[in-house]
Every structure is written in C-alpha cells, then in structure tokens.
Design a protein around this motif. Structure first.
Motif, short mmCIF file in Angstrom:
data_model
loop_
_atom_site.label_atom_id
_atom_site.label_comp_id
_atom_site.label_asym_id
_atom_site.label_seq_id
_atom_site.Cartn_x
_atom_site.Cartn_y
_atom_site.Cartn_z
N SER A 1 1.15 -1.65 0.35
CA SER A 1 0.23 0.06 -0.04
C SER A 1 0.58 1.28 0.21
O SER A 1 1.72 1.95 0.24
CB SER A 1 -0.87 -0.09 1.24
N GLU A 2 0.34 2.29 -0.14
CA GLU A 2 1.15 3.49 -0.47
C GLU A 2 1.32 4.59 0.54
O GLU A 2 2.20 4.78 1.39
CB GLU A 2 0.65 4.56 -1.80
N ARG A 3 0.14 3.93 1.21
CA ARG A 3 0.08 4.92 3.32
C ARG A 3 -0.99 4.15 3.67
O ARG A 3 -1.94 3.57 3.19
CB ARG A 3 -0.71 6.48 2.63
N VAL A 4 -1.17 4.18 5.49
CA VAL A 4 -1.72 3.73 5.49
C VAL A 4 -2.68 4.52 6.74
O VAL A 4 -2.54 5.28 6.95
CB VAL A 4 -1.75 2.21 6.96
N PHE A 5 -4.07 4.04 6.48
CA PHE A 5 -4.85 5.56 7.49
C PHE A 5 -5.30 4.25 8.48
O PHE A 5 -5.79 3.20 8.17
CB PHE A 5 -6.62 5.85 6.75
N LEU A 6 -5.84 4.83 10.02
CA LEU A 6 -6.19 4.38 11.06
C LEU A 6 -6.98 5.11 11.21
O LEU A 6 -6.85 6.23 11.37
CB LEU A 6 -4.83 4.10 12.02
N MET A 7 -8.31 4.27 12.02
CA MET A 7 -9.87 4.80 12.81
C MET A 7 -9.80 4.08 13.55
O MET A 7 -9.33 2.66 13.70
CB MET A 7 -10.28 4.93 11.68
N GLY A 8 -10.73 4.01 15.00
CA GLY A 8 -10.88 4.01 16.16
C GLY A 8 -12.52 3.61 15.85
O GLY A 8 -13.00 3.86 14.73
#
Length: 657
Positions: free
Chosen positions: A340-347
């Motif tokens: 992947s190019e970038r990684v986004f995180l969320m809860g």
C-alpha cells in the motif's frame, strides 16, 4: 324465525282486534269515554295490521327477487355442490345456503336471517378486497372466496367454502419434518486438552459423546463426528423447535463436563434453520457458528429474517494460549501494508484510550516499516484527548487528522485499518470506511450483527482482553529491517489502553495480557506517565461521586442516573460505573446519562451477570463485563424502566437455563 315473524304478528293483531270488539259488544255503550277509548285502540291495531301487511309484502317481494336471481336450476346446482355455499345480503344476513353449509358450518341450525359474522369469524370488507380468506370453523380450515352481485336495488354476496383441512395438515407435517443442519463444536478444544493426561482426554471424549448422543436420542435425526471437536447433525423442525423452546439445555450440560475436574467444556452451536435445501442450511449453520465463536463461544445462534437469535453465552471466554493465528495475521498484514502507498487508521466514535492507543501503537510500527500513517480522530468527540496531545507533541509529524481530511486524502492504493470495533455503525467515519479499497479489522468485542463483512483481513479475537493487547502481539511479529524500537510514547499509548480496559490488570486479564505489558515495558513504556493519563480534575471527581451517591439497587444491580450535563460526562459515567462494582452484593452496575437527544447507558459487571446480553436487548453490545448502548428519542426515566425490564428478563432467562 324471521321469515315467520310477519304471519305470527298478523294473527296476534287480529286476535287483539276481535277480543276488543267482543268485549265492547258485551259491555255495551255506557259512556262516551269508553267509546273514544275503543275507537283509539281500534285505530292503533288497524295501523299495525296495515304495517304488517306491507312488511310481509316487502319480505315476499325480497324473497321473490332472490328466487328470481337464483333460478331453480342454479339453486339446485348450488345446493348439490360438495362444498358449503351461502348467500348474504347487504345487511350481512343469510338469505340462502345449501344443505352442506347447514351441516358443516351451521351444525344443523336454521340460520336464515341471522348475522353472518355470528357464525363465521371473517371481516367481510377484508374478504371483499382480497377476494379470499383462510378461516378455521368448527375444527376445520376453510379457504373462503366471495363473489358479489349487484342488480337494480339488490346486492348480495355469494360465499364459497373450500375445506383445506387435509392440505394444511399435510403442509404442517412437511414443515415439521423439514431437515436442518446443526453444527456443534467444542470451544478451544486443542488448548484445554494440551496438558491433559491421556486418560482424562479419553474420559472427556466419552462423556462428550454420551452427552451428544443423549441430546440426539430425543430426535429422529442423526449426528456425525467430523473431527475431534466438531459434530454435524441433521434434525427435523419438529424436534429442533422443541430444543429451541428448551433454550438449548445441552449448553448447560456441557459445562458440567470438566477436564481434570477443573476446566469446563463449552459448546458453540450454529443452526441452519429456514433454508430451502440442505446445502443452504449448512451455509447458514456455518455462519451462525462463526457468529457464536465471534461472541466468545458457549452459545447457540439461529439466523432469522431480522438478524440472529442467541442462546447461552453465560461463560467467560477462555483465553487462547497459542499465538500461531496472530503470527499468520501479522505476516498477512505486513504484506498488505508494504503493497500500500499509505495507511490510514481509525477506531470507534468517541474513542477511548484503548481505541486511540491501539491506533498509536500500529502507527509507531508503521513508521519503522517506512510507511506514512494517519490516524483519523474527531478531537472534539474523544475521550483520550490527553493521550492525543502527548503523542502529537512527541511525534511532531502530523499523525492525527480529522475524518474529513482523511476522506479527502485516501486513495485507491491506500489501506485502512480499523481498531477496537468491527461494527459499521460505530466507526469514527463511515464515509472513510466506504471510500477505502482495502480494509483490515482488529477487534476484541463480541461479534454483533452489523459487522464489517468486506474486510481483507478480519482479525477478531473475543478471547483477548482488548485491542491494544492484540496490536501489541501483532507488531512483535512484524519483520523490521532495522533494530529500531517503537517510540516510547507509542508504547505508553498501548499500555494505557491495556490498563483502561483491564481496570489496572484486574478485569479480563490473561497470561497474554501480562506478556504484552512486559513487552511494552521493554519498549520503554513509563507506568507513571501512563497513570497520569487517568487523572481527573477535582470537579470531575465530584461529578463521579454525585453519580455514585444517586445509585439505586435493583435485583443485585446498581442503577444510577446522572441528572446533570457536563463536557466530561462520557468520561465520568464509565468511571462511576466501575466504582459502583465495589458495593457489596452488586453483580452489575449501570449509569444512565444524556448527551443531546441521546440517552446513553454504560454497563459494567464482575462476570456474575452478562451485561452484554442486557445491552443487546436495548440495541447495544460489548463484552460480558463491559457494554453500552445508546437510545434515541426517549427520556432518562423511560430508559431506566426499559433497563429494569431487560435486567429482570435476563435474570429470568438465566434461572430457566
């Protein structure tokens, strides 16, 4: 009877008139007053006679018209039909019926002129609009059809009764004999058998198979053991419904089987009811079994049109000792991350220390892997603002962004990791989830119905204490190209999440929880710094004690309602619920508070009462010892009443099992 009424009335009137004339002649004329009385009486009786004649003629005219419409050949044909037929007028009264109607429905009575609905419980208007209706009459089931006739000033309805009793008996028998696939598995069989002696394994196997054989002996189905811990059964509806009505008593019986006298066995059961074929039934049964295992096991699950029905689930989840699954998940995740190019995180919405801490821990590992990471959080609606500020200050590279920014930035080559929730409705940003092309889920909550079903990796472990523990285990198995460690602030974030959900290593704490904490300590986690994240202001402490002081005890449950509003109510209320568990003989605590138009309930227990089941009745969920729900469009008072009803219902069901 109504058709004889005019003639009888005419005879009575004539008798009365004759009697009066005779009496007058016998008495003779004595006075004018008597003459006037006689004249008035005679006029009244004469008027009654005229009215009776007119009424009789109208009735005869009506019957004549009826006979004209039903010609002799038609009447004979309808009378000879093997099915009941009746005709009613616009007043819904019987004007004609055939012989079999009199026998089957009238039971030998003469029903001419009687009200139709007094004999047949059918709504005429509904029958006329639908054209047919199913109605039980005198122990039989009839398919009733109607045909209306209108001509000149007459309107009547012809009703045909088709006896479908045998059809419904056959249909009922077919429905009851419909086969269903049931899958039974022993929870954590390999883990609990790992250190058992061979004799104990053999004894457990014999007791388990005897229990299942006894379970099947009450049916005419069969069962097949497909592995050391899995059984497939075929059970007809008639027997399966009896098992459901008994609330799957096999779950309670299984807990009585203990390995080495210590470790009880628990079953998870998936039921494939309602399928049109055995293949479809097996697929449904496997889905239900996955749901049961995802909720911690020790329960039976049935899929319905509106979701799932759950039975059991009263035992605590047994911690899995093996980390082989975690290692496989970590390797698969790293491959996905590197591609992947970038990684986004969320809860989840209103993120806490566990949700934010797990995301921060993963972000620290991603930095070592050389990947750009962003954590999507709404700072205005977050319970871990202190942690966010500390990590943001120490990292100083724009780690935290708001959900709207994340929605604009995420592209087709990026991936999204969701932590501490698996429910589509609870994520921080539903739009961000829907825009992501590649999604990974890491969660420990017991599985809910509206789970994320399109994740590339769905790492769901209800036996784990919390999401921060799961993330800590995963990042240990990443293959780093250097010996660099995650920053201490990321280690602090993970440890804070662990300490929050375990209540400082008291609740839901297993061996792997302490191992994860030890690893974080080795990474530089500072326990004093973590402890400071839990500190409250003096005003917050006062509000917490105010909630605790307002608590009432009901059925060994402490219920408190916060009658005030404050900016930190979402933080204070769960802390108050934890405090209430310290009261003697309190099995569970519930704190009710309002935010805007929403009534929130925070639930806690020490394990004696499953608060997840109670919250699910109110539309929420969570864990056996920690759960919550949100109620829209209600008041705090109504929420208290609904909660009390759910508690009593849960207690009642528990006593019946």
């Amino acid at each position: 009877m109504k058709k004889k009424f005019p003639a009888v009335l005419m005879i009575l009137h004539l008798l009365a008139l004759g009697t009066m004339i005779t009496s007058y002649l016998l008495i003779g004329r004595t006075d004018r007053t008597v003459d006037w009385l006689f004249l008035a009486s005679a006029v009244i009786i004469f008027i009654c006679i005229i009215y009776t004649i007119i009424y009789s003629r109208n009735s005869m005219r009506h019957i004549s018209k009826m006979n004209k419409h039903l010609e002799s050949s038609a009447a004979e044909f309808m009378n000879s039909l093997p099915a009941p037929v009746a005709v009613i007028d616009e007043h819904r009264q019987f004007v004609w019926y055939n012989q079999i109607f009199a026998e089957k429905i009238g039971l030998g009575q003469d029903v001419y002129g009687h009200d139709f609905e007094g004999f047949v419980k059918i709504d005429i208007e509904s029958l006329k609009s639908n054209g047919r209706a199913i109605c039980p009459i005198n122990g039989s089931i009839y398919d009733v059809t109607a045909e209306q006739f209108d001509k000149n000033d007459m309107s009547f309805l012809v009703l045909y009764f088709h006896d479908d009793t045998n059809y419904y008996a056959i249909k009922k028998n077919m429905d009851e004999s419909h086969p269903n696939v049931v899958v039974i598995t022993i929870d954590n069989y390999d883990d609990i058998m790992q250190n058992a002696k061979e004799s104990e394994k053999a004894q457990t196997s014999v007791e388990t198979e005897k229990l299942i054989e006894n379970f099947m002996s009450k049916t005419n189905g069969f069962i097949k053991k497909t592995s050391s811990n899995t059984f497939f059964a075929i059970i007809e509806n008639r027997h399966l419904n009896a098992i459901i009505d008994g609330r799957f008593k096999i779950l309670d019986a299984a807990r009585n089987i203990k390995i080495a006298g210590k470790y009880p066995l628990t079953f998870s059961i998936g039921v494939g009811q309602g399928a049109s074929s055995l293949s479809e039934s097996e697929n449904i049964a496997r889905q239900c079994l996955d749901m049961a295992l995802g909720r911690g096991g020790d329960q039976a699950v049935i899929k319905t049109d509106n979701g799932y029905r759950f039975f059991g689930g009263v035992s605590k989840g047994v911690e899995k000792r093996s980390r082989s699954k975690t290692r496989i998940i970590a390797n698969a995740m790293q491959d996905l991350i590197m591609s992947s190019e970038r990684v986004f995180l969320m809860g989840h919405r209103f993120g806490d220390l566990d949700s934010v801490g797990a995301a921060c821990g993963l972000a620290g590992a991603l930095k070592i892997l050389g990947k750009q990471a962003y954590i999507a959080v709404d700072r205005s609606k977050n319970l871990a603002s202190n942690l966010i500020d500390i990590v943001d200050e120490e990292t100083n590279y724009g780690l935290f962004i708001n959900p709207a920014e994340a929605e604009e930035l995420i592209g087709p080559n990026d991936m999204l990791i969701i932590v501490d929730t698996h429910n589509k409705d609870y994520v921080e940003s539903r739009a961000l989830y829907e825009k992501a092309h590649s999604v990974v889920v890491i969660d420990h909550h017991r599985k809910t119905v509206n789970f994320i079903d399109d994740a590339v990796i769905f790492h769901h472990e209800p036996y784990a204490s919390l999401a921060s523990e799961m993330v800590t285990e995963i990042i240990q198995y990443f293959n780093y190209s250097s010996d660099e460690k995650i920053a201490s602030c990321h280690a602090d974030a993970l440890l804070a999440g662990i300490m929050l959900d375990t209540k400082n290593f008291v609740m839901r704490t297993g061996v792997r929880t302490f191992e994860a904490a030890a690893y974080l300590k080795k990474m530089g986690a500072d326990t004093v710094a973590v402890k400071l994240l839990f500190s409250n202001s003096i005003d917050s402490y006062r509000r917490k004690t105010q909630i605790v002081a307002s608590a009432k005890i009901h059925n060994n449950c402490a219920i408190a309602a916060a009658d005030f509003k404050s900016d930190d109510i979402r933080l204070v209320a769960p802390q108050a619920a934890d405090e209430l568990l310290g009261i003697t003989d309190v099995d569970a605590s519930f704190v009710i508070y309002k935010t805007g138009s929403t009534v929130n309930i925070s639930a806690r227990s020490l394990g004696a009462l499953n608060v997840q089941v109670i919250m699910e009745q109110l539309g929420g969920g969570g864990h056996q010892t920690m759960a919550a729900t949100q109620l829209e469009g209600t008041t705090v008072e109504d929420a208290v009443k609904a909660l009390i009803y759910a508690i009593d219902d849960c207690r009642k069901n528990a006593s019946e099992q």
